[in-house]
Design a protein around this motif. Structure first.
Motif, PDB file in Angstrom:
ATOM      1  N   TRP A 196       0.837  -1.196   0.000  1.00  0.00           N
ATOM      2  CA  TRP A 196       0.000   0.000   0.000  1.00  0.00           C
ATOM      3  C   TRP A 196       0.874   1.248   0.000  1.00  0.00           C
ATOM      4  CZ3 TRP A 196      -0.005   3.202   4.410  1.00  0.00           C
ATOM      5  CH2 TRP A 196       0.504   2.653   5.581  1.00  0.00           C
ATOM      6  N   ARG A 197       0.305   2.320  -0.572  1.00  0.00           N
ATOM      7  CA  ARG A 197       1.031   3.594  -0.696  1.00  0.00           C
ATOM      8  C   ARG A 197       0.364   4.645   0.179  1.00  0.00           C
ATOM      9  NH1 ARG A 197       0.262   4.884  -6.383  1.00  0.00           N
ATOM     10  NH2 ARG A 197      -1.357   3.342  -6.238  1.00  0.00           N
ATOM     11  N   TYR A 198       1.164   5.333   0.970  1.00  0.00           N
ATOM     12  CA  TYR A 198       0.686   6.403   1.837  1.00  0.00           C
ATOM     13  C   TYR A 198       0.376   7.632   0.985  1.00  0.00           C
ATOM     14  CZ  TYR A 198       0.588   9.626   5.789  1.00  0.00           C
ATOM     15  OH  TYR A 198       0.208  10.552   6.727  1.00  0.00           O
TER      16      TYR A 198
ATOM     17  N   ARG B   1      -0.938  11.818   1.034  1.00  0.00           N
ATOM     18  CA  ARG B   1      -1.126  13.038   1.820  1.00  0.00           C
ATOM     19  C   ARG B   1      -1.915  14.002   0.941  1.00  0.00           C
ATOM     20  NH1 ARG B   1       2.055  15.038   6.205  1.00  0.00           N
ATOM     21  NH2 ARG B   1       3.236  13.127   5.896  1.00  0.00           N
TER      22      ARG B   1
ATOM     23  N   HIS C  39      -5.005  12.369   5.416  1.00  0.00           N
ATOM     24  CA  HIS C  39      -4.058  11.355   4.997  1.00  0.00           C
ATOM     25  C   HIS C  39      -4.817  10.092   4.628  1.00  0.00           C
ATOM     26  CE1 HIS C  39      -1.895  14.007   7.838  1.00  0.00           C
ATOM     27  NE2 HIS C  39      -1.028  14.007   6.848  1.00  0.00           N
TER      28      HIS C  39
ATOM     29  N   ALA D 117      -4.441   6.117   2.058  1.00  0.00           N
ATOM     30  CA  ALA D 117      -3.602   5.092   1.454  1.00  0.00           C
ATOM     31  C   ALA D 117      -4.324   4.530   0.235  1.00  0.00           C
ATOM     32  CB  ALA D 117      -3.309   3.975   2.449  1.00  0.00           C
TER      33      ALA D 117
ATOM     34  N   VAL E  55      -8.324   1.118   5.838  1.00  0.00           N
ATOM     35  CA  VAL E  55      -7.208   1.754   6.544  1.00  0.00           C
ATOM     36  C   VAL E  55      -7.571   1.826   8.021  1.00  0.00           C
ATOM     37  CG1 VAL E  55      -6.298   3.119   4.623  1.00  0.00           C
ATOM     38  CG2 VAL E  55      -8.052   4.099   6.069  1.00  0.00           C
TER      39      VAL E  55
ATOM     40  N   CYS F  98      -6.823   4.100  11.196  1.00  0.00           N
ATOM     41  CA  CYS F  98      -6.375   5.468  11.418  1.00  0.00           C
ATOM     42  C   CYS F  98      -6.204   5.737  12.914  1.00  0.00           C
ATOM     43  CB  CYS F  98      -7.396   6.451  10.858  1.00  0.00           C
ATOM     44  SG  CYS F  98      -7.787   6.201   9.112  1.00  0.00           S
TER      45      CYS F  98
ATOM     46  N   THR G  72      -8.787   3.413  -2.816  1.00  0.00           N
ATOM     47  CA  THR G  72      -8.206   4.445  -1.970  1.00  0.00           C
ATOM     48  C   THR G  72      -9.137   4.725  -0.800  1.00  0.00           C
ATOM     49  OG1 THR G  72      -7.184   5.458  -3.910  1.00  0.00           O
ATOM     50  CG2 THR G  72      -7.335   6.820  -1.939  1.00  0.00           C
TER      51      THR G  72
ATOM     52  N   TRP H   5      -9.415   7.194   2.942  1.00  0.00           N
ATOM     53  CA  TRP H   5      -8.871   8.381   3.605  1.00  0.00           C
ATOM     54  C   TRP H   5      -9.261   8.428   5.064  1.00  0.00           C
ATOM     55  CZ3 TRP H   5      -5.597  11.640   1.144  1.00  0.00           C
ATOM     56  CH2 TRP H   5      -5.552  11.531  -0.250  1.00  0.00           C
TER      57      TRP H   5
ATOM     58  N   GLU I 248      -3.950   9.775  11.096  1.00  0.00           N
ATOM     59  CA  GLU I 248      -2.796   9.221  10.384  1.00  0.00           C
ATOM     60  C   GLU I 248      -3.049   7.740  10.108  1.00  0.00           C
ATOM     61  OE1 GLU I 248       0.215  10.434   9.355  1.00  0.00           O
ATOM     62  OE2 GLU I 248      -0.303  12.467   9.944  1.00  0.00           O
ATOM     63  N   VAL I 249      -2.683   7.282   8.945  1.00  0.00           N
ATOM     64  CA  VAL I 249      -2.800   5.863   8.600  1.00  0.00           C
ATOM     65  C   VAL I 249      -1.703   5.099   9.333  1.00  0.00           C
ATOM     66  CG1 VAL I 249      -2.686   4.162   6.743  1.00  0.00           C
ATOM     67  CG2 VAL I 249      -3.720   6.389   6.316  1.00  0.00           C
TER      68      VAL I 249
END
Length: 112
Positions: free
Chosen positions: A47-49, A51, A56, A58, A71, A73, A95, A97, A103-104
């Motif tokens: 997975w990609r973070y 911003r 935030h 992923a 996600v 959080c 995706t 959020w 924060e993830v």
């Protein structure tokens, strides 16, 4: 305190995993409606973070089945919560959020 948050996140992740959620699954045997075994191979890239202006998140790409990302959080006030991303087809990207202050701390996907 950090250990308490990590333990809560791990417990939440294990609960999701017990319900069929995976972050990256290896090929597994499953029985179809007729009782004959079939092999499914559901796998995900890392997975990609992300911003963004409003928080935030992923994203994750998976193959082998339609899927949905989740996600976990963490907010500064100590609350842990999870969010679901969009449903995506095999090879697509989902995706999810967190809130603006969240924060993830973990992400993964589960197949449909």
């Amino acid at each position: 305190m950090r250990i308490r948050y990590r333990a809560a996140a791990t417990a939440l992740f294990l609960a999701l995993a017990g319900g069929g959620a995976v972050s990256a699954a290896s090929p597994a045997a499953a029985a179809s409606a007729s009782g004959t075994p079939r092999t499914s191979s559901f796998s995900c890239d890392a997975w990609r973070y992300l911003r963004g202006a409003n928080g935030h998140g992923a994203s994750i790409t998976c193959h082998g089945s339609p899927f949905r990302e989740y996600v976990i959080c963490h907010r500064p006030d100590g609350h842990l919560y999870f969010r679901l991303g969009n449903r995506a087809l095999s090879g697509g990207t989902s995706t999810a959020w967190c809130d603006r202050s969240g924060e993830v701390i973990e992400a993964g996907a589960f197949p449909f």
